[in-house]
Design a protein around this motif. Structure first.
Motif, PDB file in Angstrom:
ATOM      1  N   SER A  45       0.823  -1.210   0.000  1.00 59.32           N
ATOM      2  CA  SER A  45       0.000   0.000   0.000  1.00 59.32           C
ATOM      3  C   SER A  45       0.855   1.258   0.000  1.00 59.32           C
ATOM      4  O   SER A  45       0.351   2.360  -0.242  1.00 59.32           O
ATOM      5  CB  SER A  45      -0.933   0.011   1.214  1.00 59.32           C
ATOM      6  OG  SER A  45      -0.175  -0.016   2.426  1.00 59.32           O
ATOM      7  N   LEU A  47       3.156   4.153  -1.243  1.00 57.94           N
ATOM      8  CA  LEU A  47       3.443   4.814  -2.506  1.00 57.94           C
ATOM      9  C   LEU A  47       4.945   4.720  -2.792  1.00 57.94           C
ATOM     10  O   LEU A  47       5.732   4.486  -1.852  1.00 57.94           O
ATOM     11  CB  LEU A  47       2.998   6.267  -2.458  1.00 57.94           C
ATOM     12  CG  LEU A  47       1.485   6.486  -2.307  1.00 57.94           C
ATOM     13  CD1 LEU A  47       1.184   7.970  -2.093  1.00 57.94           C
ATOM     14  CD2 LEU A  47       0.732   5.944  -3.510  1.00 57.94           C
ATOM     15  N   THR A  51       7.913   3.910  -0.146  1.00 50.81           N
ATOM     16  CA  THR A  51       8.765   2.708  -0.203  1.00 50.81           C
ATOM     17  C   THR A  51      10.236   3.107  -0.187  1.00 50.81           C
ATOM     18  O   THR A  51      11.061   2.489   0.508  1.00 50.81           O
ATOM     19  CB  THR A  51       8.454   1.889  -1.471  1.00 50.81           C
ATOM     20  OG1 THR A  51       7.089   1.495  -1.458  1.00 50.81           O
ATOM     21  CG2 THR A  51       9.339   0.648  -1.553  1.00 50.81           C
ATOM     22  N   GLY A  68       5.122   2.506 -10.364  1.00 50.38           N
ATOM     23  CA  GLY A  68       4.941   2.122  -8.965  1.00 50.38           C
ATOM     24  C   GLY A  68       5.938   1.131  -8.430  1.00 50.38           C
ATOM     25  O   GLY A  68       5.789   0.658  -7.301  1.00 50.38           O
ATOM     26  N   THR A  83       3.634  -0.656  -5.751  1.00 49.09           N
ATOM     27  CA  THR A  83       2.450  -0.120  -5.093  1.00 49.09           C
ATOM     28  C   THR A  83       1.191  -0.749  -5.672  1.00 49.09           C
ATOM     29  O   THR A  83       1.102  -0.965  -6.896  1.00 49.09           O
ATOM     30  CB  THR A  83       2.399   1.412  -5.277  1.00 49.09           C
ATOM     31  OG1 THR A  83       3.590   1.984  -4.732  1.00 49.09           O
ATOM     32  CG2 THR A  83       1.192   2.010  -4.558  1.00 49.09           C
ATOM     33  N   PHE A 101      -2.726   4.305  -8.613  1.00 49.96           N
ATOM     34  CA  PHE A 101      -2.497   3.593  -7.366  1.00 49.96           C
ATOM     35  C   PHE A 101      -3.804   3.451  -6.597  1.00 49.96           C
ATOM     36  O   PHE A 101      -4.638   4.365  -6.601  1.00 49.96           O
ATOM     37  CB  PHE A 101      -1.447   4.317  -6.525  1.00 49.96           C
ATOM     38  CG  PHE A 101      -0.120   4.453  -7.239  1.00 49.96           C
ATOM     39  CD1 PHE A 101       0.428   3.389  -7.916  1.00 49.96           C
ATOM     40  CD2 PHE A 101       0.560   5.665  -7.241  1.00 49.96           C
ATOM     41  CE1 PHE A 101       1.638   3.502  -8.582  1.00 49.96           C
ATOM     42  CE2 PHE A 101       1.765   5.799  -7.900  1.00 49.96           C
ATOM     43  CZ  PHE A 101       2.314   4.713  -8.577  1.00 49.96           C
TER      44      PHE A 101
END
Length: 442
Positions: A45, A47, A51, A68, A83, A101
């Motif tokens: 979860s 973004l 991360t 992502g 993500t 996302f």
């Protein structure tokens, strides 16, 4: 589900930072089947920027960040962390027009190709399997996620991937999925040839005869030269199968090595073009090996196959009707000319070809066993079959007065004498023969 230490650590770091994190896709599927996954992908979860912050103490690769994906370089290898996302619009049947996302795992799994790949696992949150992937695995079913036509229109390579998954895991496409695979197969014309070739390679090394036959129409969509072979009656008492079924059995009959599998798939592509019927109604295929080799060359060039692979496949096909005989001198010549690996591949292809006729007649297995035994003996003897193994070299011949091109000519003549077992591979005997040749030319 067991997770390697570096994968578990990545999940723990994300969870500790307040983000959901799962292993996802193929690794979960393989684990459910009792297989050891070769690689692990994670989804979260978090973004991409979040991360990056979680793994700020690691070396990162950010080339996939806009989609992502952040790749974390761990001591045990790179780990891709993506993500949760959904995708929309595939105007080229390959790439999404946009990526968005999403906050939960179900939204992410909904964009995936097949239910068996739309599963995720978290050590703390358990399995996420909203589309029944585990049940489909249990029942050996291949089912697209959501509407199959939409899935294949998004990325038509998924059709070939579906064929590969069905072959590898023994899955049967459910009705709507199979209908969509067939109806949308033409979209694969839009794919980069390299992608098609790579997927076909993955398929060929796991395919069995039944896979080639049941998915023949799909394979023909990317290799049109296979289309005329489907249902083609060979009109021969030596062939019980139609051409594509015979081909399918040859593919299964050779070792799961790419050159051999490609050669098996394409070895009879020239039969339709060379087919003739005699007065008795019997079919003949004069020159089909040469024609098949030319067709295979064209196919592999079109698919942008590596040159080394293409040349080996074409050579195998061109020689597949020149039967290897259990004759020591003959096999020494073949091994000298082509090398043991090539001759052994020729043997495998010819053996599978002879054994895939479906008539129950003699398949030549006794002869092939003799050939294999003689080849093993020649290898064990470390027989001199090339210039490198010859007991003399160019310097030795120069000492006898040989110069320029006559050195190579004499070395080849000496090798021929040794291969034909007319001379031992001993320096004294070879130099005496060479000296005699020199005298004859003076």
């Amino acid at each position: 589900m067991f997770l390697p230490g570096n994968i578990q650590n990545c999940i723990d770091l994300l969870e500790t930072a307040g983000f959901a994190a799962y292993a996802v896709g193929g690794c979960v599927r393989d684990a459910c089947l009792g297989l050891i996954p070769h690689d692990y992908d994670l989804c979260t979860s978090a973004l991409p920027a979040q991360t990056e912050a979680v793994f700020r103490d690691y070396r990162l690769v950010l080339s996939g960040e806009k989609h992502g994906t952040v790749t974390v370089i761990t001591e045990d290898g790179p780990v891709e962390i993506t993500t949760f996302r959904t995708e929309g619009g595939y105007r080229d049947n390959r790439h999404p027009d946009w990526v968005q996302f999403v906050p939960d795992i179900q939204g992410d799994l909904a964009r995936r190709d097949f239910t068996v790949n739309a599963m995720a696992y978290s050590p703390t949150r358990g399995f996420a399997d909203p589309f029944g992937g585990r049940e489909d695995l249990k029942n050996h079913v291949l089912r697209a996620v959501g509407d199959p036509v939409s899935r294949f229109q998004e990325d038509s390579l998924r059709i070939l991937r579906g064929v590969r998954f069905a072959a590898r895991f023994g899955l049967n496409p459910e009705e709507k999925t199979m209908e969509a695979m067939l109806s949308q197969a033409g979209l694969m014309e839009n794919l980069a040839r390299e992608r098609v070739f790579e997927e076909l390679c993955k398929l060929l090394v796991v395919a069995k005869a039944q896979d080639i036959t049941r998915f023949a129409e799909i394979l023909a969509a990317v290799i049109p030269e296979l289309k005329p072979m489907i249902g083609f009656d060979q009109h021969s008492p030596h062939h019980a199968y139609d051409l594509i079924t015979h081909t399918a059995h040859v593919v299964e009959g050779v070792p799961a090595e790419l050159p051999l599998r490609w050669a098996a798939l394409l070895h009879d592509t020239g039969k339709v073009e060379t087919f003739t019927l005699d007065a008795t109604g019997r079919g003949h295929f004069y020159g089909h090996a040469k024609e098949s080799a030319a067709i295979a060359d064209s196919i592999l060039r079109r698919l942008k196959a590596p040159t080394t692979l293409r040349e080996e496949v074409v050579a195998l096909i061109g020689k597949h009707m020149t039967r290897l005989q259990p004759d020591r001198k003959f096999l020494r010549r073949q091994a000298s000319k082509y090398g043991f690996p090539m001759v052994e591949s020729m043997l495998c292809l010819q053996e599978a070809d002879m054994g895939s006729k479906g008539t129950g007649e003699d398949d030549g297995s006794a002869v092939f066993a003799e050939v294999r035994q003689i080849l093993a003996e020649l290898k064990a003897e470390d027989a001199c079959l090339n210039l490198k193994a010859l007991a003399v070299n160019g310097n030795d011949l120069m000492a006898l007065g040989f110069r320029g091109k006559e050195i190579g000519t004499c070395l080849n003549a000496l090798l021929e004498q040794v291969v034909e077992e007319r001379l031992p591979n001993e320096k004294e005997a070879l130099l005496a023969f060479a000296a005699g040749r020199k005298e004859e030319t003076q």
